[in-house]
Scaffold this motif. Structure first.
Motif, PDB file in Angstrom:
ATOM      1  N   LEU A 244       0.823  -1.212   0.000  1.00  0.00           N
ATOM      2  CA  LEU A 244       0.000   0.000   0.000  1.00  0.00           C
ATOM      3  C   LEU A 244       0.852   1.254   0.000  1.00  0.00           C
ATOM      4  CD1 LEU A 244      -2.665  -1.135   2.614  1.00  0.00           C
ATOM      5  CD2 LEU A 244      -2.771  -1.327   0.133  1.00  0.00           C
ATOM      6  N   LEU A 247       1.007   3.736  -2.927  1.00  0.00           N
ATOM      7  CA  LEU A 247      -0.071   3.296  -3.820  1.00  0.00           C
ATOM      8  C   LEU A 247      -0.914   4.468  -4.326  1.00  0.00           C
ATOM      9  CD1 LEU A 247      -2.090   1.076  -4.937  1.00  0.00           C
ATOM     10  CD2 LEU A 247      -3.253   1.269  -2.752  1.00  0.00           C
ATOM     11  N   VAL A 252      -2.603   1.002 -11.045  1.00  0.00           N
ATOM     12  CA  VAL A 252      -2.677  -0.337 -10.470  1.00  0.00           C
ATOM     13  C   VAL A 252      -3.020  -1.315 -11.589  1.00  0.00           C
ATOM     14  CG1 VAL A 252      -3.893  -1.819  -8.839  1.00  0.00           C
ATOM     15  CG2 VAL A 252      -3.444   0.553  -8.248  1.00  0.00           C
ATOM     16  N   ILE A 326       5.034  -3.120  -7.687  1.00  0.00           N
ATOM     17  CA  ILE A 326       4.021  -3.619  -6.752  1.00  0.00           C
ATOM     18  C   ILE A 326       4.379  -5.045  -6.329  1.00  0.00           C
ATOM     19  CG2 ILE A 326       1.630  -4.418  -6.540  1.00  0.00           C
ATOM     20  CD1 ILE A 326       0.831  -2.108  -8.333  1.00  0.00           C
TER      21      ILE A 326
END
Ligand code: CUA
Length: 336
Positions: A244, A247, A252, A326
């Motif tokens: 996170l 983020l 994403v 990520i």
């Protein structure tokens, strides 16, 4: 509560209010001008071309292309000027600038609950400084409300289940009306309050008299007490769940192949309905938190996620794709 020198016009106290007024007076001016012109010409023609004898036969009229074109093109240009001006102003108002102070607003029957990023809470009052850009991030607990500050010429629906924003920069200290402008039940007309615009130093004093937890800190506590840490890591570094940290505002990659930008609405949905948009590489293991967190707590968790910076310094984004960064942080050892 001051008001303008023109009757029924509220005070003008934000950077856009003068622009809204200018457009409004232009629309009114054009309307008044053509109303007078058309009714004047109408009366003039009624008198000039009246029937003078009972057996008078009017002269045949062939029509005029020149006139037809003229009275089509001129109104078209005027209508387009209204459109272009209105659209330009609409975009200016609906796109918050980057460097804003954020304030969270939750509407419910029948009050406005407001929290500053420093933690200060208010009900039916909003304190803001002169000359700083403020962005309101708004949602509702029950039904549609509408946050309306006439002196700032801003008005936006506040809708359950989504975040709407509006921004302003106050130009004049004073106290201004705040209304709910969407019928929301029995006490809708009582859902009113004040926006108190202060000089920046007064505002900072007001803000320093604050003892409550900032939304980001409150969000961090929720993050721990709800057990989010067991999958997302204490600092949002990731684990069984996606990282996170860093983020917010980033692209994403979803396991459907789609991409989206992580904004408030996406984070809210991922808490309440985690299966809706799964991050690429992660399974549907997260339980829903629907009914366990209030709208205010959701905003606090979002504030916490926004505040998370990337923990492990990685090569800055231009190198690998965001997807790589990520997943790169995800296989962190689950030590806790
Ligand atoms: Cu809330 Cu009307």
């Amino acid at each position: 509560m001051q008001s303008s020198w023109i009757p029924f016009v509220p005070d003008s106290a934000s950077t856009v209010s003068g622009k809204v007024d200018a457009l409004y007076f232009y629309l009114s001016g054009v309307t008044v001008f053509f109303t007078l012109l058309i009714s004047g010409v109408l009366i003039f023609f009624v008198i000039k071309y009246r029937r003078r004898t009972p057996y008078e036969i009017p002269r045949p009229i062939a029509g005029s292309h020149k006139l037809e074109i003229l009275w089509s093109v001129i109104p078209f240009m005027i209508a387009m000027s209204m459109f272009a001006w209105g659209a330009q102003l609409y975009f200016e108002q609906s796109r918050p600038p980057r460097n804003t102070n954020e304030i969270y607003v939750v509407g419910k029957q029948w009050m406005w609950k407001i929290q500053h990023t420093t933690g200060q809470r208010e009900i039916n009052e909003l304190h803001v400084p002169v000359g700083r850009k403020i962005k309101l991030i708004m949602t509702a607990e029950d039904t549609i409300h509408d946050f309306f500050v006439p002196a700032f010429r801003i008005k936006a629906d506040v809708v359950p289940g989504r975040y709407t924003t509006e921004w302003f920069e106050a130009t004049k200290a004073g106290t201004y009306h705040l209304f709910c402008a969407e019928y929301c039940g029995m006490n809708h007309s009582g859902m009113i309050g004040s926006v108190i615009v202060m000089e920046p130093t007064d505002f900072d004093n007001w803000l320093s008299g604050n003892s409550s937890l900032s939304p980001a800190l409150a969000g961090q506590q929720l993050f721990q007490s709800l057990g989010c840490v067991s999958c997302h890591g204490a600092n949002g570094e990731g684990g069984r769940g996606p990282a996170l940290a860093g983020l917010f505002g980033r692209q994403v990659f979803l396991n459907t192949g789609q991409t989206l930008k992580a904004d408030e609405a996406y984070i809210r949905e991922s808490i309440l309905n985690p299966q809706a948009k799964l991050v690429s590489g992660f399974g549907p293991i997260m339980p829903t938190f629907q009914g366990q967190v209030s709208e205010e707590q959701l905003l606090q968790i979002i504030a916490f996620i926004k505040s998370l910076q990337i923990v492990n310094p990685q090569p800055a984004t231009p190198g690998p794709s965001p997807a790589a960064s990520i997943t790169a942080t995800s296989p962190a050892p689950a030590t806790r």
